[in-house]
Scaffold this motif. Sequence first.
Motif, mmCIF file in Angstrom:
data_model
loop_
_atom_site.group_PDB
_atom_site.id
_atom_site.type_symbol
_atom_site.label_atom_id
_atom_site.label_comp_id
_atom_site.label_asym_id
_atom_site.label_seq_id
_atom_site.Cartn_x
_atom_site.Cartn_y
_atom_site.Cartn_z
ATOM 1 N N THR B 333 14.491 -32.773 24.571
ATOM 2 C CA THR B 333 14.825 -33.993 23.814
ATOM 3 C C THR B 333 15.660 -33.645 22.586
ATOM 4 N N LEU B 334 15.292 -32.553 21.920
ATOM 5 C CA LEU B 334 16.017 -32.151 20.707
ATOM 6 C C LEU B 334 17.473 -31.803 21.020
ATOM 7 N N ASN B 335 17.676 -31.102 22.137
ATOM 8 C CA ASN B 335 19.032 -30.622 22.456
ATOM 9 C C ASN B 335 19.888 -31.656 23.183
ATOM 10 N N ARG B 336 19.271 -32.780 23.590
ATOM 11 C CA ARG B 336 20.010 -33.763 24.397
ATOM 12 C C ARG B 336 21.204 -34.336 23.621
ATOM 13 N N GLN B 337 22.270 -34.518 24.382
ATOM 14 C CA GLN B 337 23.499 -35.084 23.799
ATOM 15 C C GLN B 337 23.224 -36.491 23.261
ATOM 16 N N TYR B 338 23.736 -36.779 22.090
ATOM 17 C CA TYR B 338 23.456 -38.084 21.474
ATOM 18 C C TYR B 338 24.750 -38.801 21.122
ATOM 19 N N SER B 339 24.768 -40.102 21.326
ATOM 20 C CA SER B 339 25.899 -40.959 20.995
ATOM 21 C C SER B 339 27.161 -40.522 21.746
ATOM 22 N N ARG B 340 28.281 -41.126 21.352
ATOM 23 C CA ARG B 340 29.521 -40.860 22.080
ATOM 24 C C ARG B 340 30.484 -40.005 21.273
ATOM 25 N N ASN B 341 31.440 -39.463 22.004
ATOM 26 C CA ASN B 341 32.528 -38.769 21.329
ATOM 27 C C ASN B 341 33.672 -39.776 21.224
ATOM 28 N N ASN B 342 34.307 -39.877 20.089
ATOM 29 C CA ASN B 342 35.397 -40.853 19.955
ATOM 30 C C ASN B 342 36.709 -40.198 19.562
ATOM 31 N N ALA B 343 36.869 -38.924 19.944
ATOM 32 C CA ALA B 343 38.106 -38.236 19.555
ATOM 33 C C ALA B 343 38.664 -37.454 20.729
ATOM 34 N N GLY B 344 39.972 -37.237 20.708
ATOM 35 C CA GLY B 344 40.621 -36.472 21.768
ATOM 36 C C GLY B 344 40.676 -34.996 21.429
ATOM 37 N N GLN B 345 41.067 -34.184 22.416
ATOM 38 C CA GLN B 345 41.147 -32.727 22.244
ATOM 39 C C GLN B 345 42.009 -32.315 21.053
ATOM 40 N N ASP B 346 43.095 -33.071 20.815
ATOM 41 C CA ASP B 346 44.039 -32.664 19.778
ATOM 42 C C ASP B 346 43.713 -33.252 18.406
ATOM 43 N N ASP B 347 42.657 -34.050 18.333
ATOM 44 C CA ASP B 347 42.367 -34.749 17.079
ATOM 45 C C ASP B 347 41.398 -34.001 16.172
ATOM 46 N N VAL B 348 40.548 -33.184 16.778
ATOM 47 C CA VAL B 348 39.442 -32.590 16.015
ATOM 48 C C VAL B 348 39.310 -31.100 16.312
ATOM 49 N N THR B 349 38.436 -30.443 15.538
ATOM 50 C CA THR B 349 38.139 -29.027 15.799
ATOM 51 C C THR B 349 36.880 -28.947 16.666
ATOM 52 N N ASP B 350 36.480 -27.728 16.966
ATOM 53 C CA ASP B 350 35.186 -27.518 17.627
ATOM 54 C C ASP B 350 34.069 -27.860 16.646
ATOM 55 N N PHE B 351 32.875 -28.052 17.173
ATOM 56 C CA PHE B 351 31.729 -28.267 16.290
ATOM 57 C C PHE B 351 31.215 -26.922 15.780
ATOM 58 N N TYR B 352 30.837 -26.886 14.508
ATOM 59 C CA TYR B 352 30.164 -25.709 13.939
ATOM 60 C C TYR B 352 28.735 -26.139 13.640
ATOM 61 N N CYS B 353 27.778 -25.411 14.170
ATOM 62 C CA CYS B 353 26.379 -25.836 14.051
ATOM 63 C C CYS B 353 25.529 -24.801 13.333
ATOM 64 N N GLN B 354 24.493 -25.293 12.721
ATOM 65 C CA GLN B 354 23.520 -24.406 12.071
ATOM 66 C C GLN B 354 22.119 -24.967 12.246
ATOM 67 N N GLU B 355 21.210 -24.061 12.568
ATOM 68 C CA GLU B 355 19.829 -24.467 12.815
ATOM 69 C C GLU B 355 18.986 -24.071 11.608
ATOM 70 N N ALA B 356 17.965 -24.849 11.295
ATOM 71 C CA ALA B 356 17.130 -24.480 10.151
ATOM 72 C C ALA B 356 15.742 -25.086 10.284
ATOM 73 N N LEU B 357 14.792 -24.452 9.633
ATOM 74 C CA LEU B 357 13.443 -25.028 9.520
ATOM 75 C C LEU B 357 13.380 -25.677 8.143
ATOM 76 N N ILE B 358 13.005 -26.965 8.144
ATOM 77 C CA ILE B 358 13.111 -27.727 6.887
ATOM 78 C C ILE B 358 11.749 -28.281 6.474
ATOM 79 N N ASN B 359 11.449 -28.128 5.197
ATOM 80 C CA ASN B 359 10.258 -28.752 4.604
ATOM 81 C C ASN B 359 10.732 -29.875 3.709
#
Lengths: 325, 426
Positions: B333-359
């Motif tokens: 459930t956590l990793n499931r794709q959410y919402s839509r993408n609204n941009a084309g290949q030439d419009d945006v960069t790749d996603f940069y992600c970071q994981e963390a444990l948060i209090n």
Amino acid sequence: MELMIEVVTRNNKVLALHKVQGETIRIGRAYDNDLVLQEEHVCPYHAELKLSEDGSLLLVDSGSVNGIKDKHNKQLKPVEMVTSGDVFVFGKVFIRVLLPLHSVAPAKKINVIEDIARAANHWYWSLLAIAIYFLILLVDKYYETYQEVIWSKLTVTAIFSVLALFIFPLLVSIAARVFKKDVKFFTIVTFCYLLAICWLVLAAIGSVLLFNWGDNVSIYIGAELIDYALLMIFLGGSFYLASNMSLQRIAGVSTVLVLAIASLSYINDKGDDKVKLFPTMNSKVLPSKWLLASPESADSILVETQSLYEKATLEAKRRNAEADK
Amino acid sequence: MQLFRHLVVSCLVLFSFIFSFQTKANEAEALFSNYSPALVQIKCINIESGQKSSIGTGFFISESGHIVTNYHVISNFIQSPEQYRLELLDNNEQTHIVDVVDIDVINDLAILDAKQPWPVHFPLASEPPTKGQEIYSLGNPHDLGMIVVPGTYNGIKSKSFYKRIHFTGSINSGMSGGPTVDEFGNVVGINVASAGNQIGFLVPVDRLFNLREQALETLDVKKEEAFFVERITKQLTENQSALFQDLIQSEWPLYSLGQAKVPNELSDFMPCWGDSNQDKEKELYTAASTNCALNERIYLSSDMTTGHAQMGFSWIHSDKLNELQLATLFTQTLNRQYSRNNAGQDDVTDFYCQEALINNTLKTTSKGISCVRAYRKYPGLYDVRFHSLLLDKNDQTLVGRYVLQGVSETTAQSFFTKFVESISWN
């Protein structure tokens, strides 16, 4: 005169050893020769080995159709002087001529790996390894199911996985046959399934690390290194069990192969620089009692995530610069 | 006698209906004949193929030759000016090349220049119509020719961040950019979108006043691609700031989803919907989810829209599954794709992600994944995604996710803090 004549392969592997005696030793396809070579390119009376007046050993061609060649495929003269250990080619047969006092290498001590390989070559070890692998798979599949558990289906899936893995010991055994190595089938089976068990156990440990420090690059690098180490062990073990290569050569060949696979995998992963429109999330969740790392406050996370914006901005600039070229 | 009286009244009603219908028909006809020279078709022509890539309607608003249309009608030209040219086709079937003077992507408006004086133009209404008033939408639907569509003014669309007039009348493809006028020909709105049967949306004319003022400031500036990129960046940056400022600063209403407390509708224009798996047989767990989303998006090009925001929560609970089985379900459930993408290949960069444990300050511990990608053309704007999962309980969890499109780093970071600090257990 007494001589040892070995029929050898191109790689000097001995296929047959003949001890022959006489003033003249005749070699040919005819049955009344001292050494009979059953190969169609060998003449019925192909050559003779005899002693010269000064006592040296001579190989004399008896007017054969194809003559005699040395091991480098060079045609020899009709009379050639022979030194103990020389290899000659008659038709397509390689023979090595040895004098009785030809020196032999000292005996090798059987190494630990060979001891283990022999000790493991029993059906019950193989069965035990397969059973453990099957049980781990079954437990793993059970914990991965969050729908109604259908044991028959889980069992069949696990059996299929066990059978699928059996292809590796089969291939290694076939390779051992091809390379004329003594086939230790049960050792090969035990070895393959033990490696698979190791891989599952390491994956479980990896899950705990991912759950706690999932964003840490060293975990991904460590996981990659472990995968390649296991691959190296698999290749090394397979070469040992299937070929006659020395341990040094096995280590060298395995290292080269693993490096080649790693390079190909890197090139493949690098891909075409196409943008992925959705992020790939490989986060791992386990029960909270497995939580070993300390959580951080939202504020400190904010500071850490600033680098994401910097990286994305840099990529945008790079892509724009490339597009402007 | 009574029967005679009824007959007379009925005749009078029928006569007045026919008369009023006739009057309206005459009004529409007069409007059309008066202003048809000021009504034109706008074509975006692909230079390579020589064919039109998009069409819409435009109308003159000044004698100096300024035309108004929708931004989305001319977006191809703005995004790739070297590949397209803009033409207008007047009521005499004459073609003229036009330039772009200025654009407003937030309100989907553009002002063009015909580069010649134009004798007839539409006056702009200074006051909005009254609710229920008859208004007339003009345009060229599906390239079939100019038509008049009578309809009703129904005020400003509710539950919307972007001000749009609710018009009860048919607005079809090709009418985009056309004017909607009152019975005197004053423009009250610009056709922009349709939501199906007899529901159309118009950009209020006051938005055009702002754009006209802005355009006057740069009338002498030669407009190249960089000018419009800068314009769009500024408009998007200011818009996201205005949109999220209120959202972030306001007190988020909270409600109980299972045993967790989560934010409810943050605003009227971000309605929430809910679902659960209770109707599914043989499920060994309970899952209830909510999803809140902005109804509108900002059109930038055929490949890219922005301005979308979406936030959702899933509460999952089970007393039939063991901890590790639930952990598998939580992971998926956590990793499931959410919402839509609204941009084309030439419009945006790749996603940069970071994981963390948060209090958070409400004493909940969660695992969160933040992902960011940058807009290539519009510096300082990013698409941001965040997924989180509460870790405190083994028999249940709450997965929270949001997507913000076209936001600045400051907006994204403020939203993150607000989001993380709003989630807790009951």
